[in-house]
Write an enzyme that holds these catalytic residues in place. Structure first.
Site, PDB file in Angstrom:
ATOM      1  N   ASN A  95      12.354  50.061  50.392  1.00 42.98           N
ATOM      2  CA  ASN A  95      11.938  51.453  50.620  1.00 42.98           C
ATOM      3  C   ASN A  95      11.275  51.655  51.977  1.00 42.98           C
ATOM      4  O   ASN A  95      10.390  52.497  52.134  1.00 42.98           O
ATOM      5  CB  ASN A  95      10.985  51.917  49.516  1.00 42.98           C
ATOM      6  CG  ASN A  95      11.702  52.157  48.196  1.00 42.98           C
ATOM      7  OD1 ASN A  95      12.893  51.889  48.081  1.00 42.98           O
ATOM      8  ND2 ASN A  95      10.988  52.643  47.215  1.00 42.98           N
ATOM      9  N   ARG A 228      18.836  46.361  38.688  1.00 44.59           N
ATOM     10  CA  ARG A 228      18.331  47.005  37.485  1.00 44.59           C
ATOM     11  C   ARG A 228      19.460  47.218  36.475  1.00 44.59           C
ATOM     12  O   ARG A 228      20.633  47.056  36.804  1.00 44.59           O
ATOM     13  CB  ARG A 228      17.654  48.328  37.855  1.00 44.59           C
ATOM     14  CG  ARG A 228      16.336  48.118  38.578  1.00 44.59           C
ATOM     15  CD  ARG A 228      15.722  49.409  39.077  1.00 44.59           C
ATOM     16  NE  ARG A 228      16.442  49.976  40.205  1.00 44.59           N
ATOM     17  CZ  ARG A 228      16.006  50.997  40.935  1.00 44.59           C
ATOM     18  NH1 ARG A 228      14.838  51.558  40.659  1.00 44.59           N
ATOM     19  NH2 ARG A 228      16.715  51.453  41.952  1.00 44.59           N
ATOM     20  N   TRP A 583      42.749  18.425  23.823  1.00 43.94           N
ATOM     21  CA  TRP A 583      42.736  19.888  23.695  1.00 43.94           C
ATOM     22  C   TRP A 583      43.758  20.293  22.626  1.00 43.94           C
ATOM     23  O   TRP A 583      43.510  21.176  21.819  1.00 43.94           O
ATOM     24  CB  TRP A 583      43.053  20.509  25.053  1.00 43.94           C
ATOM     25  CG  TRP A 583      43.003  22.008  25.090  1.00 43.94           C
ATOM     26  CD1 TRP A 583      42.444  22.839  24.172  1.00 43.94           C
ATOM     27  CD2 TRP A 583      43.540  22.853  26.108  1.00 43.94           C
ATOM     28  NE1 TRP A 583      42.596  24.161  24.544  1.00 43.94           N
ATOM     29  CE2 TRP A 583      43.266  24.189  25.740  1.00 43.94           C
ATOM     30  CE3 TRP A 583      44.215  22.611  27.298  1.00 43.94           C
ATOM     31  CZ2 TRP A 583      43.660  25.273  26.520  1.00 43.94           C
ATOM     32  CZ3 TRP A 583      44.598  23.696  28.076  1.00 43.94           C
ATOM     33  CH2 TRP A 583      44.330  25.006  27.693  1.00 43.94           C
TER      34      TRP A 583
END
Length: 669
Positions: A95, A228, A583
């Protein structure tokens, strides 16, 4: 009458000075800082504000954010600030913090050359230099705070503001009245150059093409990162515009800078939105409503957040759930956040003149389309590997050789099925590096997300790679493929493939692939797949206690994985590694003449909690050596080959596709 005139003049003089001292009281700190420098900075009011600025500065050199420095402080408030001098919490460049205070002190010093202003300014500069990462980026807060605050931060132009300050100082433009010492000036120049390099490295590559930037990038991987809850990894239409303006303002830009600008401008033109506008409703100067309206006369808009894969705009509430329209999110976030911007228009308006001054060569004449050069610095035919592949002929009659100069190529590379006979030839294994950091949870496309994570994906038959390194740098975060090969007759020589889980995927039922003198590292199942593959003279390096191979060999396929003359190594703290586990239950894996470190477990093989696989797998060894080779302690359902049985494992038998070229068999290169 004469006395009256003098009295009036004196009164006007007093009123004028009162006006000078009071004219900025109703203005924000940002506006005070950015007003044109003049005599006001020598007034008592300016001095009072400067004292506040000095009080708010911490010993580390920086300032906290969102402080209105012009507001008078009481005696008790000043005492509290003095006690906070050693506190490093919440010191930032976010800021505009620290940058604004330094600019204000510079303007003060120009009018009143008091050493305390200079000392505080230089202390702020030291803070900025100290806060820079080794990779050239800056975090949002320094000292570092946990969470997204440690990301490289372009958000709200934080890093761009820093680079602008450093640029003015290093170029001695006079914009800042305070000049640091020669030693500090050298540090400033180095910091600026490192910062620009970080900017170039963080420019996002979308399908092989440079685009824009995210508002924040991971400090280690340099990839787009979440901040955020509503600020997800994305391409930014706002912050990216200021980054490009910064790059356009650099004198004598390098080819990398030119390339970054041109590609970013192309992207901005591609993603601009026309025909709509944002209608705002105000009450007491506050926005009470925002909605999108159709308006063909409105100037172009750009979304704040766009999808990394296809540039689709998206919007988020505080729950972090993506929405496709602004109307879908709640009023608080819809009205309280800038979801659209027009900032890129300034950059686009300046581009034409910049382009004329910088003589950009958009396209080059390729002398030989079957033998091209890729170089990051623009000196080759292409600056990205993917661009060279895009330009390659489909199903060519002769081999297409793509020579890659040393450099770190941060891109996902896809060799398509029609790109047959492609050769990627690096300048050196150590310094020709292809890297990306996709992983399962990041891709998030469901249960098969692993197969979308590869840094290098090969689907064109008769592929070759030599003298290069392919990395998946996502770290220990689950499945993350460096190399995925889903093609036949593929040859790799003197290459390195690094990652963690699932480093190398060798796909294709019946396909043949050959790795010679290569280095492969990983943690769990880091060599896996169904193809027939010969690994010869390779180093296989385990980075954790886990499993090397996870073959999924089809039932009727004679060979799966064969390791010949390889060396199995591990990190110092690794001591419990299995050679393989199935696998699929018909897995075939054989080690012949290999040197095995003591990290290999005596039992050697694991059934992956599939007891039936003990009857259907074929796990075998012959003539290995080293502390990890303990044949008498291997699981009973594995095999130790006889000399006669081992003779079956020749290069011709394993890779035996007899397709010949004028230069011999494909696996003889």
């Amino acid at each position: 009458m004469k006395f009256y005139k003098h009295s009036v003049l004196f009164l006007l003089f007093v009123l004028f000075n009162c006006y000078l001292e009071a004219q900025v009281h109703d203005r924000s700190w940002r506006r005070i800082v950015n007003q044109e420098e003049g005599k006001w900075f020598s007034t008592q009011e300016a001095k009072n504000i400067a004292e506040n600025v000095l009080l708010y500065q911490r010993d580390i050199g920086g300032w906290p954010k969102n402080i209105q420095m012009q507001i008078p402080l009481s005696k008790s408030e000043k005492n509290k600030l003095k006690l906070l001098k050693s506190d490093t919490k919440d010191i930032t460049t976010d800021n505009g913090a620290t940058i604004q205070e330094m600019l204000f002190l510079s303007k003060m010093f120009h009018q009143i050359p008091d050493e305390k202003y200079k000392t505080a300014f230089l202390k702020g500069l030291d803070y900025i230099l100290e806060a820079q990462y080794d990779n050239g980026g800056w975090p949002q807060f320094y000292p570092l705070r946990e969470g997204y605050y440690s990301h490289i931060t372009y958000n709200d132009d934080s890093m761009v503001n820093i680079l602008k300050l450093l640029k003015e100082i290093k170029n001695n433009t006079g914009f800042y009245s305070i000049k640091p010492s020669t030693t500090i000036l050298k540090q400033v120049e180095d910091a600026f150059n490192k910062g620009v390099d970080c900017v170039l490295k963080t420019q996002y590559v979308q399908n092989g093409v440079l685009t824009a930037w995210c508002a924040q990038h991971d400090a280690k991987t340099l990839q787009p990162a979440k901040a955020r809850s509503y600020e997800l990894p994305s391409l930014s239409g706002k912050e990216s515009a200021q980054i490009v303006l910064l790059l356009m303002d650099i004198e004598n830009p390098s080819n990398d800078i030119k390339n970054a600008v041109v590609n970013a401008v192309n992207w901005f033109n591609k993603v601009k939105i026309t025909g709509i506008d944002v209608k705002r409703t105000f009450r007491n100067r506050r926005i009470t409503s925002k909605k999108i309206v159709n308006d063909n006369s409105a100037p172009p808009l750009w979304a704040r957040f766009m999808e990394l894969e296809d540039n689709t705009p998206f919007f988020c509430d505080r729950d972090g759930v993506k929405k496709s329209t602004l109307a879908e999110i709640g009023e608080e976030r819809r009205n309280g956040y800038a979801w659209y911007t027009r900032e890129p228009q300034e950059m686009l308006n300046k581009f034409d003149q910049w382009e004329k001054l910088n003589k950009i060569e958009i396209s080059k004449k390729i002398e030989n389309e079957y033998n091209v050069v890729v170089a990051k610095d623009g000196t080759g035919d292409y600056s990205t590997i993917q661009d060279a592949i895009y330009a390659s002929k489909a199903f060519p009659y002769q081999r297409v050789i793509i020579n890659i100069k040393d450099g770190v190529y941060n891109e996902k590379v896809h060799v398509f099925s029609w790109n047959t006979k492609i050769s990627l030839i690096g300048e050196s294994k150590e310094n020709t590096i292809v890297t990306f950091n996709d992983y399962f949870d990041k891709i998030n496309l469901g249960r098969n997300s692993t197969f979308h994570t590869s840094t290098l994906l090969v689907e064109g038959n008769d592929f070759q790679a030599k003298n290069l390194t392919v990395k998946n740098t996502s770290g220990p975060v689950g499945q993350a493929v460096a190399l995925s090969v889903n093609a036949n007759r593929c040859y790799f020589e003197n290459c390195a493939f690094t990652g963690f889980q699932d480093t190398v995927y060798t796909a294709g039922e019946g396909f043949k692939q050959y790795f010679k003198n290569c280095y492969i590292e990983g943690t769990t199942d880091f060599i896996f797949g169904e193809a027939t593959v010969l690994f010869e003279d390779c180093i296989i390096h385990s980075k954790s206690n886990s499993y090397i191979t996870a073959a999924s060999t089809p039932e009727n396929q004679e060979f799966g994985y064969v390791f010949k003359n390889c060396k199995l190594t591990a990190n110092n703290d690794v001591s419990k590694v299995y050679l393989g586990r199935p696998w699929r239950i018909h897995a075939k894996t054989v080690f012949i003449n290999c040197e095995m470190g003591n990290h290999i477990l005596p039992e050697g093989w694991h059934n992956w909690k599939k007891p039936d696989a003990e009857k259907t797998t074929f796990y075998a060894e012959y003539n290995n050596l080293g502390a990890g080779f303990q044949p008498e302690q291997r699981v009973k359902w594995s095999h130790q080959l006889t000399k006669k049985e081992s003779k079956k494992y020749t290069k011709k038998n394993i890779l035996g596709d007899e397709q010949k070229s004028t230069k011999g068999l494909w696996y003889e290169n």
